[in-house]
Design a protein around this motif. Structure first.
Motif, PDB file in Angstrom:
ATOM      1  N   LEU A  60       0.805  -1.231   0.000  1.00  0.00           N
ATOM      2  CA  LEU A  60       0.000   0.000   0.000  1.00  0.00           C
ATOM      3  C   LEU A  60       0.836   1.280   0.000  1.00  0.00           C
ATOM      4  CD1 LEU A  60      -2.873  -1.123   2.419  1.00  0.00           C
ATOM      5  CD2 LEU A  60      -2.871  -1.047  -0.079  1.00  0.00           C
ATOM      6  N   HIS A  61       2.066   1.172  -0.488  1.00  0.00           N
ATOM      7  CA  HIS A  61       2.916   2.370  -0.509  1.00  0.00           C
ATOM      8  C   HIS A  61       4.019   2.174  -1.549  1.00  0.00           C
ATOM      9  CE1 HIS A  61       5.064   5.598   2.209  1.00  0.00           C
ATOM     10  NE2 HIS A  61       5.221   5.847   0.913  1.00  0.00           N
ATOM     11  N   ALA A  62       3.871   2.807  -2.709  1.00  0.00           N
ATOM     12  CA  ALA A  62       4.886   2.682  -3.759  1.00  0.00           C
ATOM     13  C   ALA A  62       4.876   3.915  -4.652  1.00  0.00           C
ATOM     14  CB  ALA A  62       4.640   1.429  -4.589  1.00  0.00           C
TER      15      ALA A  62
ATOM     16  N   VAL B 155      -2.250   8.907  -2.977  1.00  0.00           N
ATOM     17  CA  VAL B 155      -1.195   9.922  -2.949  1.00  0.00           C
ATOM     18  C   VAL B 155      -0.512   9.879  -1.589  1.00  0.00           C
ATOM     19  CG1 VAL B 155      -2.272  11.588  -4.549  1.00  0.00           C
ATOM     20  CG2 VAL B 155      -2.755  11.752  -2.098  1.00  0.00           C
ATOM     21  N   GLU B 156       0.700  10.404  -1.535  1.00  0.00           N
ATOM     22  CA  GLU B 156       1.364  10.632  -0.253  1.00  0.00           C
ATOM     23  C   GLU B 156       1.576  12.142  -0.145  1.00  0.00           C
ATOM     24  OE1 GLU B 156       5.239   8.828   0.290  1.00  0.00           O
ATOM     25  OE2 GLU B 156       5.200   9.192   2.451  1.00  0.00           O
ATOM     26  N   LEU B 157       1.066  12.722   0.934  1.00  0.00           N
ATOM     27  CA  LEU B 157       1.192  14.165   1.161  1.00  0.00           C
ATOM     28  C   LEU B 157       2.226  14.396   2.256  1.00  0.00           C
ATOM     29  CD1 LEU B 157      -2.657  14.992   1.254  1.00  0.00           C
ATOM     30  CD2 LEU B 157      -1.125  15.163  -0.720  1.00  0.00           C
TER      31      LEU B 157
ATOM     32  N   ALA C 244       5.788  14.264   8.960  1.00  0.00           N
ATOM     33  CA  ALA C 244       4.480  13.585   9.018  1.00  0.00           C
ATOM     34  C   ALA C 244       3.963  13.487   7.589  1.00  0.00           C
ATOM     35  CB  ALA C 244       3.515  14.373   9.893  1.00  0.00           C
ATOM     36  N   HIS C 245       3.897  12.261   7.073  1.00  0.00           N
ATOM     37  CA  HIS C 245       3.440  12.036   5.700  1.00  0.00           C
ATOM     38  C   HIS C 245       2.088  11.309   5.756  1.00  0.00           C
ATOM     39  CE1 HIS C 245       7.885  12.108   4.117  1.00  0.00           C
ATOM     40  NE2 HIS C 245       7.539  13.192   4.778  1.00  0.00           N
ATOM     41  N   VAL C 246       1.132  11.830   5.003  1.00  0.00           N
ATOM     42  CA  VAL C 246      -0.216  11.252   5.036  1.00  0.00           C
ATOM     43  C   VAL C 246      -0.520  10.583   3.704  1.00  0.00           C
ATOM     44  CG1 VAL C 246      -2.676  11.767   5.284  1.00  0.00           C
ATOM     45  CG2 VAL C 246      -0.995  12.980   6.711  1.00  0.00           C
TER      46      VAL C 246
ATOM     47  N   ALA D 268       1.773   7.686   7.295  1.00  0.00           N
ATOM     48  CA  ALA D 268       2.891   6.892   6.781  1.00  0.00           C
ATOM     49  C   ALA D 268       4.039   6.830   7.786  1.00  0.00           C
ATOM     50  CB  ALA D 268       3.387   7.491   5.457  1.00  0.00           C
ATOM     51  N   HIS D 269       4.819   5.748   7.721  1.00  0.00           N
ATOM     52  CA  HIS D 269       6.039   5.560   8.542  1.00  0.00           C
ATOM     53  C   HIS D 269       6.063   6.481   9.769  1.00  0.00           C
ATOM     54  CE1 HIS D 269       7.263   9.000   6.054  1.00  0.00           C
ATOM     55  NE2 HIS D 269       7.138   8.249   4.988  1.00  0.00           N
ATOM     56  N   PRO D 270       5.244   6.176  10.790  1.00  0.00           N
ATOM     57  CA  PRO D 270       5.081   7.100  11.934  1.00  0.00           C
ATOM     58  C   PRO D 270       6.372   7.385  12.700  1.00  0.00           C
ATOM     59  CG  PRO D 270       3.391   5.384  11.955  1.00  0.00           C
ATOM     60  CD  PRO D 270       4.387   4.979  10.916  1.00  0.00           C
TER      61      PRO D 270
ATOM     62  N   SER E  12       5.845  -0.890   1.219  1.00  0.00           N
ATOM     63  CA  SER E  12       7.299  -0.937   1.038  1.00  0.00           C
ATOM     64  C   SER E  12       7.933   0.440   0.925  1.00  0.00           C
ATOM     65  CB  SER E  12       7.620  -1.712  -0.239  1.00  0.00           C
ATOM     66  OG  SER E  12       7.112  -1.025  -1.373  1.00  0.00           O
ATOM     67  N   ASP E  13       7.182   1.445   0.462  1.00  0.00           N
ATOM     68  CA  ASP E  13       7.746   2.752   0.097  1.00  0.00           C
ATOM     69  C   ASP E  13       8.786   2.569  -0.995  1.00  0.00           C
ATOM     70  OD1 ASP E  13       7.875   5.491   0.135  1.00  0.00           O
ATOM     71  OD2 ASP E  13       8.760   5.666   2.126  1.00  0.00           O
ATOM     72  N   PHE E  14       8.511   1.621  -1.889  1.00  0.00           N
ATOM     73  CA  PHE E  14       9.428   1.351  -2.992  1.00  0.00           C
ATOM     74  C   PHE E  14       9.585   2.585  -3.872  1.00  0.00           C
ATOM     75  CE2 PHE E  14      10.069  -0.024  -7.444  1.00  0.00           C
ATOM     76  CZ  PHE E  14      11.262  -0.712  -7.305  1.00  0.00           C
TER      77      PHE E  14
HETATM   78 FE    FE Z   1       7.087   9.243   3.046  1.00  0.00          FE
END
Ligand code: FE
Ligand code: AMP
Ligand code: FE
Ligand code: ZN
Length: 290
Positions: free
Chosen positions: A10-12, A67-69, A78-80, A193-195, A246-248
């Motif tokens: 859920l993160h790429a 999206v990642e904000l 802090a990324h949402v 994201a990645h707290p 993964s934040d690939f």
């Molecule tokens: Fe991020």
């Protein structure tokens, strides 16, 4: 990337922001690795969604437009993440365009700083590296590496453009609360994201939950077992869905291989139904997640 992958990621990122693969290539890699549900979560853009969805339909990968904000506040990084957003939503696109314009200006300012500090890179080359994607520091890091100012992509971050590094320029953009509110308003489901990169997580989290936060990224490549357990408990205390990814990006040491993070099977349906409840105008419920 030989380890087997988990079926949900859920993160790429793709070339529409700071990843290195075209959206269709990213989906092809997901299919190859056995990832059957993939959120394309580029920074401040849904530009890759249509291509990724089309390619996912051919290859049997369910692509979730996301999206990642990245936000600016006293709470550090802090990324949402916003899930199930509509790539044809004009009001959302207007906000995202504003964020991307601010990204562009910020990179221009960093290029000026680097010039002044004796590490000249050309803005034209940075734009070339980004290939039309939402501009970010990774493109600048790549240009710094190419120009021979640093020995590696990652070193560029550490020594020149990380927060507190000499060429760094603050972001003009959303606060964490504004980011969550934007996702809620546009009918999406959100996740922090990645707290671990947040400064003051326990202070920020209840405020984000009040603003309508739906989930938290419990599973992430850089999370230790102990930190994962702590986040799981924290998510449960606030009724947040456990997300993971993964934040690939395909570049540098940041993030992991596609599908490298465990994600509970119930997460995607939970995000979907949370988003439907929000869309129906009902109050955002506090839910417990498996
Ligand atoms: Fe991020
Ligand atoms: P920006 O959006 O321009 O502030 O750049 C942030 C992006 O840079 C993140 O989304 C990551 O892709 C990448 N990044 C952040 N920190 C690092 C780091 N220490 N090393 C490598 N890449 C990083
Ligand atoms: Fe990134
Ligand atoms: Zn990311």
């Amino acid at each position: 990337m030989t380890k087997p992958a988990y079926p949900v990621d859920l993160h790429a990122h793709s070339l529409r922001s700071d990843g290195v693969l075209e959206p269709a290539e990213l989906v092809a890699l997901a299919a190859e690795r056995g990832v059957t549900a993939l959120a394309l979560s580029d920074h401040d853009t849904l530009a890759g969604a249509a291509e990724a969805i089309a390619s996912g339909e051919r290859l049997g990968v369910r692509v979730i437009p996301a999206v990642e904000l990245n936000t600016e506040s006293e709470f550090g990084d802090a990324h949402v993440l916003g899930y199930f957003l509509d790539p044809h939503d004009d009001a959302l696109e207007a906000r995202l365009r504003w964020l991307r314009e601010n990204r562009g200006r910020r990179i221009e300012l960093m290029v000026e700083n680097l010039q002044r500090l004796g590490y000249p890179v050309s803005l034209a080359r940075v734009l070339e590296i980004a290939k039309g994607g939402a501009l970010g520091r990774p493109h600048l890091a790549q240009a710094l590496f190419e120009a021979g100012h640093v020995r590696s992509y990652d070193e560029a971050f550490d020594t020149l453009i990380a927060k507190d590094a000499p060429a760094y320029v603050e972001r003009v953009g959303l606060t964490p609360l504004e980011a969550v509110r934007l996702i809620v308003e546009r009918g999406g489901a959100s996740s922090l994201a990645h707290p671990g990169t947040v400064v003051g997580l326990r202070e920020l989290l209840p405020r984000l939950v009040d603003a309508g936060l739906t989930g938290m990224e419990v599973y992430y490549p850089e999370h230790s077992a102990a930190w994962t357990a702590e986040l799981r408990a924290l998510a449960d205390a606030f009724g947040l869905i456990h997300t993971g990814g993964s934040d690939f990006h395909g570049r540098g040491e940041h993030g992991g291989g596609l599908g490298c993070a465990y994600v509970p099977a119930a997460t995607v349906p939970a995000l979907e139904s949370a988003r439907r409840r929000i869309g129906a105008g009902t109050a955002v419920g506090r839910r417990t997640t498996p």
